[in-house]
Design a protein around this motif. Sequence first.
Motif, PDB file in Angstrom:
ATOM      1  N   GLY A 203       0.825  -1.198   0.000  1.00 50.64           N
ATOM      2  CA  GLY A 203       0.000   0.000   0.000  1.00 50.64           C
ATOM      3  C   GLY A 203       0.853   1.240   0.000  1.00 50.64           C
ATOM      4  O   GLY A 203       1.728   1.419  -0.843  1.00 50.64           O
ATOM      5  N   ALA A 204       0.634   2.115   0.963  1.00 49.32           N
ATOM      6  CA  ALA A 204       1.380   3.367   1.062  1.00 49.32           C
ATOM      7  C   ALA A 204       2.328   3.306   2.254  1.00 49.32           C
ATOM      8  O   ALA A 204       2.242   2.411   3.102  1.00 49.32           O
ATOM      9  N   ALA A 205       3.242   4.276   2.315  1.00 45.86           N
ATOM     10  CA  ALA A 205       4.192   4.374   3.426  1.00 45.86           C
ATOM     11  C   ALA A 205       4.200   5.803   3.942  1.00 45.86           C
ATOM     12  O   ALA A 205       4.251   6.757   3.160  1.00 45.86           O
ATOM     13  N   ILE A 206       4.141   5.944   5.272  1.00 50.67           N
ATOM     14  CA  ILE A 206       4.159   7.247   5.925  1.00 50.67           C
ATOM     15  C   ILE A 206       5.411   7.303   6.796  1.00 50.67           C
ATOM     16  O   ILE A 206       5.584   6.477   7.696  1.00 50.67           O
ATOM     17  N   GLU A 207       6.279   8.272   6.525  1.00 51.37           N
ATOM     18  CA  GLU A 207       7.531   8.402   7.262  1.00 51.37           C
ATOM     19  C   GLU A 207       7.551   9.723   8.032  1.00 51.37           C
ATOM     20  O   GLU A 207       7.314  10.784   7.451  1.00 51.37           O
ATOM     21  N   ALA A 208       7.839   9.645   9.311  1.00 44.54           N
ATOM     22  CA  ALA A 208       8.065  10.840  10.119  1.00 44.54           C
ATOM     23  C   ALA A 208       9.547  10.909  10.459  1.00 44.54           C
ATOM     24  O   ALA A 208      10.196   9.893  10.695  1.00 44.54           O
ATOM     25  N   GLU A 209      10.067  12.125  10.473  1.00 41.39           N
ATOM     26  CA  GLU A 209      11.491  12.330  10.724  1.00 41.39           C
ATOM     27  C   GLU A 209      11.659  13.321  11.862  1.00 41.39           C
ATOM     28  O   GLU A 209      10.981  14.352  11.916  1.00 41.39           O
ATOM     29  N   SER A 210      12.555  12.995  12.787  1.00 40.01           N
ATOM     30  CA  SER A 210      12.787  13.891  13.915  1.00 40.01           C
ATOM     31  C   SER A 210      13.732  15.011  13.520  1.00 40.01           C
ATOM     32  O   SER A 210      14.499  14.900  12.563  1.00 40.01           O
ATOM     33  N   ALA A 211      13.684  16.106  14.268  1.00 41.06           N
ATOM     34  CA  ALA A 211      14.605  17.215  14.046  1.00 41.06           C
ATOM     35  C   ALA A 211      16.007  16.803  14.483  1.00 41.06           C
ATOM     36  O   ALA A 211      16.183  15.905  15.313  1.00 41.06           O
ATOM     37  N   PRO A 212      17.040  17.444  13.941  1.00 45.76           N
ATOM     38  CA  PRO A 212      18.403  17.145  14.380  1.00 45.76           C
ATOM     39  C   PRO A 212      18.573  17.470  15.857  1.00 45.76           C
ATOM     40  O   PRO A 212      17.800  18.251  16.430  1.00 45.76           O
ATOM     41  N   PRO A 213      19.558  16.866  16.516  1.00 45.58           N
ATOM     42  CA  PRO A 213      19.793  17.175  17.934  1.00 45.58           C
ATOM     43  C   PRO A 213      20.012  18.669  18.156  1.00 45.58           C
ATOM     44  O   PRO A 213      20.642  19.352  17.351  1.00 45.58           O
ATOM     45  N   SER A 214      19.459  19.173  19.253  1.00 49.58           N
ATOM     46  CA  SER A 214      19.553  20.600  19.553  1.00 49.58           C
ATOM     47  C   SER A 214      20.897  20.931  20.188  1.00 49.58           C
ATOM     48  O   SER A 214      21.407  20.185  21.033  1.00 49.58           O
ATOM     49  N   ASP A 215      21.464  22.061  19.803  1.00 52.44           N
ATOM     50  CA  ASP A 215      22.724  22.528  20.375  1.00 52.44           C
ATOM     51  C   ASP A 215      22.510  23.334  21.648  1.00 52.44           C
ATOM     52  O   ASP A 215      23.474  23.775  22.276  1.00 52.44           O
ATOM     53  N   VAL A 216      21.254  23.570  22.029  1.00 55.55           N
ATOM     54  CA  VAL A 216      20.930  24.239  23.290  1.00 55.55           C
ATOM     55  C   VAL A 216      19.868  23.407  23.996  1.00 55.55           C
ATOM     56  O   VAL A 216      19.111  22.664  23.369  1.00 55.55           O
ATOM     57  N   TRP A 217      19.809  23.532  25.308  1.00 51.79           N
ATOM     58  CA  TRP A 217      18.778  22.811  26.038  1.00 51.79           C
ATOM     59  C   TRP A 217      17.411  23.409  25.732  1.00 51.79           C
ATOM     60  O   TRP A 217      17.236  24.628  25.741  1.00 51.79           O
ATOM     61  N   ARG A 218      16.459  22.556  25.412  1.00 52.83           N
ATOM     62  CA  ARG A 218      15.116  22.986  25.072  1.00 52.83           C
ATOM     63  C   ARG A 218      14.122  21.945  25.562  1.00 52.83           C
ATOM     64  O   ARG A 218      14.489  20.772  25.788  1.00 52.83           O
ATOM     65  N   GLY A 219      12.894  22.361  25.713  1.00 50.87           N
ATOM     66  CA  GLY A 219      11.868  21.425  26.142  1.00 50.87           C
ATOM     67  C   GLY A 219      10.482  21.909  25.786  1.00 50.87           C
ATOM     68  O   GLY A 219      10.256  23.104  25.593  1.00 50.87           O
ATOM     69  N   GLU A 220       9.554  20.971  25.657  1.00 45.07           N
ATOM     70  CA  GLU A 220       8.149  21.268  25.421  1.00 45.07           C
ATOM     71  C   GLU A 220       7.323  20.326  26.280  1.00 45.07           C
ATOM     72  O   GLU A 220       7.661  19.142  26.427  1.00 45.07           O
ATOM     73  N   GLY A 221       6.244  20.826  26.843  1.00 45.30           N
ATOM     74  CA  GLY A 221       5.371  20.001  27.662  1.00 45.30           C
ATOM     75  C   GLY A 221       3.924  20.394  27.501  1.00 45.30           C
ATOM     76  O   GLY A 221       3.611  21.515  27.084  1.00 45.30           O
ATOM     77  N   SER A 222       3.024  19.462  27.787  1.00 48.49           N
ATOM     78  CA  SER A 222       1.594  19.735  27.688  1.00 48.49           C
ATOM     79  C   SER A 222       0.876  19.089  28.862  1.00 48.49           C
ATOM     80  O   SER A 222       1.278  18.034  29.367  1.00 48.49           O
ATOM     81  N   LEU A 223      -0.198  19.730  29.292  1.00 42.81           N
ATOM     82  CA  LEU A 223      -1.020  19.240  30.389  1.00 42.81           C
ATOM     83  C   LEU A 223      -2.469  19.262  29.946  1.00 42.81           C
ATOM     84  O   LEU A 223      -3.003  20.309  29.579  1.00 42.81           O
ATOM     85  N   ARG A 224      -3.058  18.090  29.915  1.00 40.90           N
ATOM     86  CA  ARG A 224      -4.475  17.949  29.617  1.00 40.90           C
ATOM     87  C   ARG A 224      -5.141  17.242  30.780  1.00 40.90           C
ATOM     88  O   ARG A 224      -4.460  16.685  31.647  1.00 40.90           O
TER      89      ARG A 224
END
Length: 691
Positions: free
Chosen positions: A174-195
């Motif tokens: 059938g079909a193929a779906i590819e997700a790619e991550s961003a390159p490693p960050s050169d600075v500390w970073r973060g994201e969070g969510s609260l539901r």
Amino acid sequence: MRSPGALFSLALAAAATLHAGEARPQPAGRPAGEPAGAEVAQAPGAAPAEPPSPVVPDGQAIAPAGIEVTVEGNRAPPGSVSLTRRDVRELPGALGDPYRAIEIQPGVTSIASGMPYYYIRGAPPGNIGYFFNGIQVPLLFHVGAGPSVIPAAMVQRVEMHLGPYPADIGRLAGAAIEAESAPPSDVWRGEGSLRFVDLGGVVEGPMDSDTHVLVGGRYAAGAALTSALVPSVDVGYADYQGRMTHRLGPEERITVFAFGAYDYLASIGEEDGAKETDVLLDSDFHRLDLRYDRDDAASGTRVRSALTLGLDRSRGVGVESAEAWKLNARMSLARPLLAGRALVRVGVDAAVDRYVVTPHPGAPDGEPGGGASTDEEDTPAEGTAQLDESFPELFRSRLDLALGAWADALLVLDERSTITPGVRVDHYTSLGKSALAVDPRIVGRFGVGDHVRLIPAFGLASQLPGLAPLPALQIGGIPGGLQRSLQSSFGVEVDAGPVNVSATVFRQATFGLSDPIGTGRGTNLSTERFLTRSLGDTYGLELGARGALRRDMFFLASYTLSRSTRTRGRATIPSAYDRTHVAHLALLYDLGAGWRAGIRHVFYTGFPADEAAPGRPPSEHPDRVAPFYRLDMRLSKRWALGARRYLGLVFDVQNATLAKEVFDVSCDDGACTPRKIGPITMPGLAIEGGF
């Protein structure tokens, strides 16, 4: 008796609660803490950035004459679609999930509104592969229809290969779906969510100049609240991600990446005053990937070697338990030749899967021919009892082996045109049976002037017998042989200022198609249904458009006109999920002062109102159920708390108009009665922050 449609409705009911709050804001320009090298997300409607120099993502983009081909970049292969962070995170109704955003693309047909499982050019969900950083993901969404097991914070872009796809992707019809991550960050970073149902986040950064780490995860802390709001559902889930990248030298690096997920979904009912629990999904999977990359700047050669260890487990659904211990090894080499006018890629891969299946107590032992009938002669078992009989026969303890080799070559014809021939060879072994697949493919991109491109594509693709994408449940023994798909298309892309328009005609025929839910509706869940093969034929027209209407407004639109049929013997009937018309229109607004809004309209015509049942021959021209309309809305606000810190609030709702949908039909000797569900409305409300 529980039909597949009823199972979908229960998953949807749980997902409607699980998604309360699922969305992620997207800031104007580069998000605070965005990794170096990640794609910059423009404000909706902003003037397009200057295009990068022609580059090749694993050797697939145009390179002008005299310019050396580079084996990296962000342009999708010809015939494929690339979805950026903006598409993934700002699309109304996608609830911020990376893989849900593909729903708006031409050629994609949903099983039902809100169900993130798709028919793509007629190929059933079991024939569609989902990958993250080159690793196949066995279960993509929590509890079947909930949030993605891959957080959007890790995803830089998603590519959808409708077929034919690059030669390194194989074992799919059938079909193929590819997700790619961003390159490693050169600075500390973060994201969070609260539901109110779960919480999650991702943190990454450098340990030193050569070592970068990432950790992330999600936990359904509010699962008890979900079960209270939907008393008939018991649900729980969690996932985790971890990555370490270490630079060995200027041209070498190793990456260790681990991720996995756990899911539980059960139906709660009462019989004779006592509660009964019917487990619909109880599974987990885990992956550990070790990868070595070497990029030779002088010659442009890229070498990659990877080893993936995996464990998939499912419990309680048709069998007491099923485990799959997995080992996958792959190697590839890409090298530019002919002064940069050709890029040759070659690779090999091997997969060893050890399945350990334990039937329910008292179930058949799984020998061929067992479990086809009940104690009462000629009376079929019903509901899960049929699964208990058929699953031990379909899924048996065994050792499976798959060996593959592939090669393709990007040939630059002139500054606007390329052609990419390729071939893939796979050999399968299971339960003493073997099969060989030789799958050639060729894709071209031919520029006509500066603004028009012609994209013809033709290829073969092969796959083992398929089922729904469930961990550790792969049909054993290659019964009925491989599925073989003939994929062809001819597309035109036109750039009209800030707007890109595409049109594609396609035909995809699959011989020996394994499609238990699309070949015919019905409550029969016997072995025969899962092993039934047919000729699947799908053809149609796909139209797409996207671009800036003005500086503060961006739009995406798609329309698919198609016909999908199944042929068994002399009878040809429409697929159970054949929808003649599917249309999407989304508008994304930048309201200023950190506010963003979006709206999306979804429309598709009804599926055939027919059901397979004993003594009821299927109709070649059945009536159709009513069409479905849906309106999705999204509103977000982000507050800057410093140079890199932010706090955001997002409201995203799928099916804001509370539309009901026909999800199944029930037929007798007289006629078929539509069965509606809903309204299934998935509201998303989240508080998010990052640095």
